[in-house]
Write a protein that holds these residues in place. Structure first.
Motif, PDB file in Angstrom:
ATOM      1  N   TYR A 176       0.851  -1.194   0.000  1.00 33.30           N
ATOM      2  CA  TYR A 176       0.000   0.000   0.000  1.00 33.30           C
ATOM      3  C   TYR A 176       0.885   1.242   0.000  1.00 33.30           C
ATOM      4  CZ  TYR A 176       0.436  -0.486   5.187  1.00 33.30           C
ATOM      5  OH  TYR A 176       0.884  -0.648   6.473  1.00 33.30           O
ATOM      6  N   TYR A 177       0.369   2.302  -0.649  1.00 36.37           N
ATOM      7  CA  TYR A 177       1.112   3.560  -0.744  1.00 36.37           C
ATOM      8  C   TYR A 177       0.645   4.568   0.290  1.00 36.37           C
ATOM      9  CZ  TYR A 177      -3.060   5.028  -3.380  1.00 36.37           C
ATOM     10  OH  TYR A 177      -4.349   5.303  -3.765  1.00 36.37           O
ATOM     11  N   LEU A 178      -0.426   4.254   1.007  1.00 40.38           N
ATOM     12  CA  LEU A 178      -0.980   5.163   2.023  1.00 40.38           C
ATOM     13  C   LEU A 178      -1.704   4.343   3.074  1.00 40.38           C
ATOM     14  CD1 LEU A 178      -3.024   8.425   1.471  1.00 40.38           C
ATOM     15  CD2 LEU A 178      -4.035   6.530   2.769  1.00 40.38           C
ATOM     16  N   ILE A 179      -1.530   4.750   4.311  1.00 44.40           N
ATOM     17  CA  ILE A 179      -2.335   4.202   5.400  1.00 44.40           C
ATOM     18  C   ILE A 179      -2.778   5.365   6.279  1.00 44.40           C
ATOM     19  CG2 ILE A 179      -0.286   3.677   6.825  1.00 44.40           C
ATOM     20  CD1 ILE A 179      -1.961   1.292   7.965  1.00 44.40           C
ATOM     21  N   GLY A 180      -4.068   5.374   6.606  1.00 45.15           N
ATOM     22  CA  GLY A 180      -4.624   6.424   7.455  1.00 45.15           C
ATOM     23  C   GLY A 180      -5.397   5.831   8.609  1.00 45.15           C
ATOM     24  N   MET A 181      -5.269   6.445   9.786  1.00 42.97           N
ATOM     25  CA  MET A 181      -5.938   5.943  10.983  1.00 42.97           C
ATOM     26  C   MET A 181      -6.421   7.100  11.831  1.00 42.97           C
ATOM     27  SD  MET A 181      -3.011   3.072  11.796  1.00 42.97           S
ATOM     28  CE  MET A 181      -3.592   2.728  13.446  1.00 42.97           C
ATOM     29  N   ARG A 182      -7.465   6.847  12.644  1.00 43.56           N
ATOM     30  CA  ARG A 182      -7.949   7.864  13.576  1.00 43.56           C
ATOM     31  C   ARG A 182      -7.779   7.422  15.023  1.00 43.56           C
ATOM     32  NH1 ARG A 182     -14.508   7.802  12.454  1.00 43.56           N
ATOM     33  NH2 ARG A 182     -14.889   5.604  12.928  1.00 43.56           N
ATOM     34  N   ARG A 183      -7.177   6.275  15.229  1.00 51.80           N
ATOM     35  CA  ARG A 183      -6.773   5.812  16.555  1.00 51.80           C
ATOM     36  C   ARG A 183      -5.674   4.778  16.384  1.00 51.80           C
ATOM     37  NH1 ARG A 183      -9.236   0.784  17.687  1.00 51.80           N
ATOM     38  NH2 ARG A 183     -11.000   0.277  16.334  1.00 51.80           N
ATOM     39  N   MET A 184      -4.926   4.553  17.444  1.00 55.67           N
ATOM     40  CA  MET A 184      -3.802   3.634  17.351  1.00 55.67           C
ATOM     41  C   MET A 184      -4.272   2.192  17.295  1.00 55.67           C
ATOM     42  SD  MET A 184      -0.607   3.820  17.039  1.00 55.67           S
ATOM     43  CE  MET A 184       0.306   2.377  16.536  1.00 55.67           C
ATOM     44  N   GLN A 202      -2.932  -7.779   1.475  1.00 57.41           N
ATOM     45  CA  GLN A 202      -3.792  -8.913   1.829  1.00 57.41           C
ATOM     46  C   GLN A 202      -3.720  -9.195   3.327  1.00 57.41           C
ATOM     47  OE1 GLN A 202      -2.903 -12.479  -0.472  1.00 57.41           O
ATOM     48  NE2 GLN A 202      -3.544 -13.783   1.229  1.00 57.41           N
ATOM     49  N   GLN A 203      -2.522  -9.204   3.880  1.00 58.75           N
ATOM     50  CA  GLN A 203      -2.355  -9.473   5.305  1.00 58.75           C
ATOM     51  C   GLN A 203      -2.957  -8.356   6.158  1.00 58.75           C
ATOM     52  OE1 GLN A 203       1.949  -9.950   5.283  1.00 58.75           O
ATOM     53  NE2 GLN A 203       1.739 -12.164   5.595  1.00 58.75           N
ATOM     54  N   THR A 204      -2.772  -7.115   5.709  1.00 57.82           N
ATOM     55  CA  THR A 204      -3.297  -5.976   6.458  1.00 57.82           C
ATOM     56  C   THR A 204      -4.823  -6.000   6.499  1.00 57.82           C
ATOM     57  OG1 THR A 204      -1.364  -4.653   5.791  1.00 57.82           O
ATOM     58  CG2 THR A 204      -3.282  -3.455   6.634  1.00 57.82           C
ATOM     59  N   LEU A 205      -5.442  -6.293   5.368  1.00 59.76           N
ATOM     60  CA  LEU A 205      -6.905  -6.369   5.327  1.00 59.76           C
ATOM     61  C   LEU A 205      -7.424  -7.521   6.186  1.00 59.76           C
ATOM     62  CD1 LEU A 205      -7.726  -5.572   1.581  1.00 59.76           C
ATOM     63  CD2 LEU A 205      -8.108  -4.128   3.591  1.00 59.76           C
ATOM     64  N   ALA A 206      -6.695  -8.625   6.205  1.00 61.71           N
ATOM     65  CA  ALA A 206      -7.119  -9.762   7.028  1.00 61.71           C
ATOM     66  C   ALA A 206      -7.123  -9.377   8.506  1.00 61.71           C
ATOM     67  CB  ALA A 206      -6.189 -10.949   6.785  1.00 61.71           C
ATOM     68  N   ILE A 207      -6.120  -8.622   8.935  1.00 64.62           N
ATOM     69  CA  ILE A 207      -6.065  -8.171  10.327  1.00 64.62           C
ATOM     70  C   ILE A 207      -7.213  -7.202  10.612  1.00 64.62           C
ATOM     71  CG2 ILE A 207      -4.713  -6.844  11.999  1.00 64.62           C
ATOM     72  CD1 ILE A 207      -2.194  -7.937  10.563  1.00 64.62           C
ATOM     73  N   ALA A 208      -7.446  -6.281   9.667  1.00 66.43           N
ATOM     74  CA  ALA A 208      -8.536  -5.307   9.835  1.00 66.43           C
ATOM     75  C   ALA A 208      -9.884  -6.011   9.972  1.00 66.43           C
ATOM     76  CB  ALA A 208      -8.556  -4.343   8.651  1.00 66.43           C
ATOM     77  N   GLN A 209     -10.103  -7.023   9.162  1.00 66.07           N
ATOM     78  CA  GLN A 209     -11.360  -7.757   9.225  1.00 66.07           C
ATOM     79  C   GLN A 209     -11.469  -8.544  10.526  1.00 66.07           C
ATOM     80  OE1 GLN A 209     -10.963  -9.916   5.564  1.00 66.07           O
ATOM     81  NE2 GLN A 209     -11.505  -8.149   4.298  1.00 66.07           N
TER      82      GLN A 209
END
Length: 216
Positions: free
Chosen positions: A149-157, A174-181
């Protein structure tokens, strides 16, 4: 000046490396040579800063560059104030991003973006879009064609997003989305764009024009 920035709830963190020949864009050296690879990297940094300049004309966003290589003096000469340049922390990419985010959330920032300088398609409109989406989503990601990914944005840690990721591979997104889900996070994806990291990526852009003798 610090007090002024402390009151701004949005911050953009740019990860990059000082464009020293032989130590930057090393995977592009076979195609561009040592000087050409460094010159391209310098151009990509300037492109990113141009987009950021357009963004902050109409939006109150603090900007910081987290750098590797070079020195504080060299980076601040390349990227003058009011943008602040500070060294990246130790560790892998995940640790560095996690530490940068944690530091800023501890300073009461409410919406944070991290980007690199390798994506010519990332413009001020997409940066604005990412900040806007953080009003409604826990996580915003900009997928890259190479699987990262070229960008990651968050509003909490959310430290879990940076653990057990195979950085530099085609399965990072793919791994990042799996963690998010798994964490039941709400997330939004921006347009898929290409980074310039490998010789085959050069065919996606008019690199020759950008590396002409008259190019700074």
């Amino acid at each position: 000046m610090a007090d002024k920035f402390n009151k701004i709830p949005e911050k953009l963190i740019i990860f990059t490396r000082y464009p020293e020949p032989g130590k930057t864009k090393t995977r592009l050296i076979p195609a561009l040579g040592v000087e050409g690879a460094a010159k391209l990297h310098r151009h990509l940094i300037q492109h990113t800063l141009n987009q950021v300049e357009n963004l902050i004309k109409n939006r109150a966003v603090e900007v910081e560059v987290k750098y590797a290589g070079g020195s504080q003096e060299l980076m601040q000469k390349l990227i003058p104030p009011p943008i602040n340049c500070t060294p990246q922390s130790q560790g892998d990419l995940g640790e560095k991003m996690k530490n940068a985010l944690a530091e800023n959330f501890a300073q009461q920032k409410q919406r944070l973006l991290i980007i690199g300088t390798d994506c010519p398609g990332l413009d001020n409109h997409r940066l604005k879009q990412a900040f806007d989406r953080l009003y409604n989503y826990d996580l915003v990601l900009g997928p890259a064609l190479d699987g990262g990914y070229y960008l990651i944005g968050m509003r909490r840690m959310i430290p879990e997003l940076f653990a057990k990721i195979d950085w530099g591979t085609e399965i990072v997104m793919q791994q990042t989305l799996a963690i998010a889900q798994h964490l039941n996070l709400t997330y939004s994806l921006l347009d898929t764009l290409a980074d310039i990291d490998r010789p085959e990526d050069l065919t996606l852009f008019n690199i020759e024009a950008k590396l002409s003798p008259n190019f700074p």
